[in-house]
Write a protein that holds these residues in place. Structure first.
Motif, PDB file in Angstrom:
ATOM      1  N   GLU A   1       0.842  -1.195   0.000  1.00 42.57           N
ATOM      2  CA  GLU A   1       0.000   0.000   0.000  1.00 42.57           C
ATOM      3  C   GLU A   1       0.875   1.242   0.000  1.00 42.57           C
ATOM      4  N   GLU A   2       0.413   2.295  -0.681  1.00 42.29           N
ATOM      5  CA  GLU A   2       1.183   3.535  -0.698  1.00 42.29           C
ATOM      6  C   GLU A   2       1.253   4.122   0.705  1.00 42.29           C
ATOM      7  N   SER A   3       2.443   4.531   1.099  1.00 38.83           N
ATOM      8  CA  SER A   3       2.671   5.134   2.412  1.00 38.83           C
ATOM      9  C   SER A   3       3.574   6.344   2.251  1.00 38.83           C
ATOM     10  N   GLU A   4       3.515   7.243   3.228  1.00 43.55           N
ATOM     11  CA  GLU A   4       4.419   8.388   3.255  1.00 43.55           C
ATOM     12  C   GLU A   4       5.521   8.066   4.250  1.00 43.55           C
ATOM     13  N   LEU A   5       6.768   8.060   3.773  1.00 42.56           N
ATOM     14  CA  LEU A   5       7.909   7.713   4.612  1.00 42.56           C
ATOM     15  C   LEU A   5       8.864   8.897   4.688  1.00 42.56           C
ATOM     16  N   GLU A   6       9.455   9.099   5.875  1.00 40.11           N
ATOM     17  CA  GLU A   6      10.438  10.163   6.069  1.00 40.11           C
ATOM     18  C   GLU A   6      11.826   9.624   5.751  1.00 40.11           C
ATOM     19  N   THR A   7      12.622  10.438   5.037  1.00 40.72           N
ATOM     20  CA  THR A   7      13.980  10.036   4.676  1.00 40.72           C
ATOM     21  C   THR A   7      14.982  10.629   5.664  1.00 40.72           C
ATOM     22  N   VAL A   8      16.254  10.279   5.515  1.00 50.14           N
ATOM     23  CA  VAL A   8      17.303  10.799   6.398  1.00 50.14           C
ATOM     24  C   VAL A   8      17.446  12.317   6.300  1.00 50.14           C
ATOM     25  N   THR A   9      16.996  12.903   5.188  1.00 51.51           N
ATOM     26  CA  THR A   9      17.090  14.354   5.031  1.00 51.51           C
ATOM     27  C   THR A   9      15.864  15.060   5.604  1.00 51.51           C
ATOM     28  N   GLY A  10      14.898  14.281   6.127  1.00 51.39           N
ATOM     29  CA  GLY A  10      13.684  14.870   6.696  1.00 51.39           C
ATOM     30  C   GLY A  10      12.558  15.012   5.697  1.00 51.39           C
ATOM     31  N   GLU A  11      12.848  14.706   4.443  1.00 53.45           N
ATOM     32  CA  GLU A  11      11.840  14.792   3.382  1.00 53.45           C
ATOM     33  C   GLU A  11      10.837  13.650   3.546  1.00 53.45           C
ATOM     34  N   LYS A  12       9.551  13.942   3.262  1.00 51.22           N
ATOM     35  CA  LYS A  12       8.522  12.903   3.318  1.00 51.22           C
ATOM     36  C   LYS A  12       8.123  12.555   1.890  1.00 51.22           C
ATOM     37  N   LEU A  13       8.203  11.264   1.562  1.00 51.64           N
ATOM     38  CA  LEU A  13       7.932  10.805   0.207  1.00 51.64           C
ATOM     39  C   LEU A  13       6.922   9.671   0.212  1.00 51.64           C
ATOM     40  N   LYS A  14       6.101   9.635  -0.840  1.00 48.77           N
ATOM     41  CA  LYS A  14       5.145   8.531  -0.980  1.00 48.77           C
ATOM     42  C   LYS A  14       5.815   7.395  -1.745  1.00 48.77           C
ATOM     43  N   THR A  15       5.643   6.179  -1.229  1.00 52.94           N
ATOM     44  CA  THR A  15       6.222   5.004  -1.875  1.00 52.94           C
ATOM     45  C   THR A  15       5.427   3.768  -1.456  1.00 52.94           C
ATOM     46  N   VAL A  16       5.688   2.656  -2.129  1.00 52.71           N
ATOM     47  CA  VAL A  16       5.058   1.375  -1.792  1.00 52.71           C
ATOM     48  C   VAL A  16       6.175   0.404  -1.417  1.00 52.71           C
ATOM     49  N   VAL A  17       6.069  -0.198  -0.236  1.00 53.97           N
ATOM     50  CA  VAL A  17       7.044  -1.191   0.214  1.00 53.97           C
ATOM     51  C   VAL A  17       6.489  -2.578  -0.099  1.00 53.97           C
ATOM     52  N   GLN A  18       7.332  -3.417  -0.703  1.00 58.43           N
ATOM     53  CA  GLN A  18       6.943  -4.788  -1.050  1.00 58.43           C
ATOM     54  C   GLN A  18       7.821  -5.775  -0.269  1.00 58.43           C
ATOM     55  N   MET A  19       7.320  -6.984  -0.089  1.00 56.02           N
ATOM     56  CA  MET A  19       8.103  -8.066   0.519  1.00 56.02           C
ATOM     57  C   MET A  19       8.563  -8.985  -0.606  1.00 56.02           C
ATOM     58  N   GLU A  20       9.860  -9.279  -0.617  1.00 56.33           N
ATOM     59  CA  GLU A  20      10.393 -10.267  -1.562  1.00 56.33           C
ATOM     60  C   GLU A  20      10.787 -11.480  -0.742  1.00 56.33           C
ATOM     61  N   GLY A  21      10.287 -12.653  -1.120  1.00 56.35           N
ATOM     62  CA  GLY A  21      10.522 -13.843  -0.308  1.00 56.35           C
ATOM     63  C   GLY A  21       9.876 -13.617   1.050  1.00 56.35           C
ATOM     64  N   ASP A  22      10.509 -14.107   2.112  1.00 58.30           N
ATOM     65  CA  ASP A  22       9.933 -13.866   3.443  1.00 58.30           C
ATOM     66  C   ASP A  22      10.867 -13.037   4.325  1.00 58.30           C
TER      67      ASP A  22
END
Length: 127
Positions: free
Chosen positions: A67-88
């Motif tokens: 699902e699309e989520s907003e994640l904060e990066t090391v620079t403090g920027e907030k970006l929308k991305t989708v995290v997937q699982m590969e294998g387990d």
């Protein structure tokens, strides 16, 4: 495989070149390069809460796989991305031309961030 746990940084490779490439100021790079940060992950099925503490800096991210989520990066920027699982045991996402792969093998958590030809690798151990 369940990612839940606290992990302390043991070593990293290419910290300075990567942080310069993403635009972190030199002052913060020098402060951060020797800190043994702690990552805490709480996994509940496909839902993850991630808290990364590096000195006084704390990043809190929360996401659900696929699902699309907003994640904060090391620079403090907030970006929308989708995290997937590969294998387990691998969490994979891409944001701002950075590919992020976080892999759990036993008590070792390896995070690899790739930007162009710079590969930043963090190895943490469950504590």
């Amino acid at each position: 495989m369940n990612f839940t746990g606290k992990y302390q940084l043991q070593s990293h490779e290419n910290f300075e070149p990567f942080m310069k490439a993403v635009g972190l100021p030199d002052e913060l790079i020098q402060k951060g390069k020797d800190i043994k940060g702690v990552s805490e992950i709480v996994q509940n099925g496909k839902h993850f809460k991630l808290t990364i503490t590096t000195g006084s800096k704390v990043i809190n991210n929360e996401f659900t796989l696929g699902e699309e989520s907003e994640l904060e990066t090391v620079t403090g920027e907030k970006l929308k991305t989708v995290v997937q699982m590969e294998g387990d045991n691998k969490l994979v996402t891409t944001f701002k031309n950075i590919k992020s792969v976080t892999e759990l093998n036993g008590d070792i958590l390896t995070s690899t961030l790739t930007l162009g030809d710079i590969v930043f690798k963090r190895i943490s151990k469950r504590i």
